[in-house]
Design a protein around this motif. Structure first.
Motif, PDB file in Angstrom:
ATOM      1  N   THR A 168       0.842  -1.199   0.000  1.00 51.43           N
ATOM      2  CA  THR A 168       0.000   0.000   0.000  1.00 51.43           C
ATOM      3  C   THR A 168       0.876   1.246   0.000  1.00 51.43           C
ATOM      4  O   THR A 168       0.616   2.204  -0.747  1.00 51.43           O
ATOM      5  N   ARG A 228       0.899   3.892  -2.994  1.00 48.16           N
ATOM      6  CA  ARG A 228       0.567   5.295  -2.737  1.00 48.16           C
ATOM      7  C   ARG A 228       1.657   6.181  -3.327  1.00 48.16           C
ATOM      8  O   ARG A 228       1.372   7.177  -3.999  1.00 48.16           O
ATOM      9  N   ILE A 269      -4.460   5.192  -0.133  1.00 46.94           N
ATOM     10  CA  ILE A 269      -3.434   5.529  -1.137  1.00 46.94           C
ATOM     11  C   ILE A 269      -3.573   6.982  -1.597  1.00 46.94           C
ATOM     12  O   ILE A 269      -2.594   7.716  -1.699  1.00 46.94           O
TER      13      ILE A 269
END
Lengths: 203, 221
Positions: A69, A73, A157
């Motif tokens: 994640t 992001r 994100i």
């Protein structure tokens, strides 16, 4: 080498760990970049930039979120930054996307009832249409519908609310529908023109 | 009669295309072909996108090379850290400094062989004399190594890498076979310098292997 071990070693500057992390995630990051920009050279450039930023900042990763994640992001931010720079000088696509916002609802151009997208969307058409989406819509659409992220993950994100993610996705799909219908209409016009030319050529 | 208008219907799709739909939206959908077409199109877009995303794309191989170059330039990794480090790690794995108790076994093996082969007075083997054919008995060396081997036990709990340990055991078996062949050659041709030289090296190799096995988690019994 498991991912957690690779992260720990990479934080100590271990070259093999860097490579391991790259091999674990390069396909997903590259695919995301490619779908966002629709251009292999630019996607390579963005993938490299995303991993560079990752490795520059890896010592700050504390594991509060999943590593993937965190990486995505970062990748999305790299891509968005590029897209925003590119579109800064262009006409605001947001205006094009939401022409009826002031009148209180989305555009009512549903297309002719006889024109259906079902079975007519190939990857090239879809990529072309996605390329025309504003960066924010594009990110949410690619992350959710293409890459398979859930709204809560996208919210994390993108740094937005889950409701905002859902709303952006809906608008992206609606805009894509318009773009794909327009592509179909253009294709039909081209075919009619080609047929007319063929008939004219015979005469 | 539909309870909502076509203008409002898309708002009901904002929170998902599938699943339970609001009764008003459901009622409108039954009566409105245009909105059914809308839902059908959005579902097609979603399905096409999913299909598109199913195939992840492999980036070109040169991308890692380029990235690595950049990482080296920025000093995030050192160039010499790559290949040479692997060699060093392999080396370190075999010759790490032993813990005190293991050092005894290591030194005992090495000194034992050296001492056995260098003691001219008390009938130990002196390599030069041995090579000169004055002392052909290898029994003291063999016995000494056998004692070291017997006293070297490997605790599985202390073994950090069983694969390497298994490999060391395999190598030990190979060296033992080699020693047996060399001893046979020396017995058959006591004056053959080359055969004695091979045997001397084989004993040293075994001593090294025993020391490494001790160092990997063994202890003296």
């Amino acid at each position: 080498m498991p991912e957690a071990e690779a992260i720990r070693l990479a934080q100590q500057g271990d070259a093999e760990a860097f490579e391991r992390l790259y091999r674990l995630h390069n396909r997903r990051v590259y695919s995301l970049c490619l779908r966002m920009v629709g251009n292999t050279a630019e996607a390579e450039d963005l993938t490299q930039e995303a991993f560079l930023q990752l490795f520059r900042k890896i010592s700050t990763f504390r594991g509060e979120s999943a590593f993937s994640t965190w990486l995505h992001r970062l990748s999305v931010n790299v891509v968005l930054m590029r897209l925003r720079k590119k579109s800064a000088a262009e006409t605001s696509l947001e205006e094009v996307t939401e022409p009826d916002e002031d009148s209180g609802g989305p555009r009512r151009d549903f297309g002719a009832p006889d024109l259906r997208l079902s079975g007519s969307i190939d990857r090239l058409n879809l990529q072309r249409a996605v390329d025309q989406l504003p960066p924010g819509y594009k990110s949410v659409f690619v992350l959710h519908d293409v890459q398979g992220y859930e709204h809560n993950e996208i919210a994390e994100i993108m740094g937005c609310s889950i409701g905002n993610s859902k709303s952006q996705l809906h608008k992206a799909r609606m805009r894509l529908r318009e773009l794909l219908h327009e592509a179909l209409r253009q294709q039909a016009r081209d075919e009619r023109k080609a047929a007319g030319n063929a008939i004219g050529g015979k005469d | 009669m539909a309870t909502i208008s076509c203008k409002v219907f898309p708002n009901y799709l904002e929170f998902g295309l599938e699943g339970q739909r609001h009764p008003d939206a459901q009622a409108h959908l039954r009566d409105c072909p245009r909105c059914r077409a809308l839902l059908e199109d959005l579902t097609s877009i979603q399905a096409s996108a999913k299909d598109w995303g199913a195939a992840e794309v492999e980036p070109p191989a040169h991308l890692w090379t380029s990235l690595r170059t950049q990482l080296v330039e920025e000093g995030l990794i050192r160039d010499e850290q790559l290949a040479p480090q692997r060699r060093q790690k392999w080396f370190q794995g075999w010759f790490v400094l032993p813990r005190p108790i293991l050092a005894v076994a290591y030194l005992a093996a090495l000194i034992g062989v050296a001492f056995a082969l260098s003691g001219p007075v008390n009938e130990r083997i002196n390599r030069q004399r041995w090579l000169d054919g004055l002392q052909s008995s290898t029994t003291p060396v063999r016995d000494h190594l056998a004692r070291v081997e017997q006293n070297t036990t490997l605790s599985p709990l202390l073994d950090s890498n069983p694969t390497v340990t298994a490999s060391l055991h395999d190598n030990l078996a190979i060296v033992d076979n080699h020693i047996a062949l060399c001893e046979k050659s020396v017995r058959e041709e006591p004056e053959n310098e080359l055969a004695r030289d091979y045997l001397f090296d084989a004993y040293r190799e075994k001593a090294d292997l025993l020391a490494q096995l001790s160092d990997r988690g063994g202890y003296g019994r």
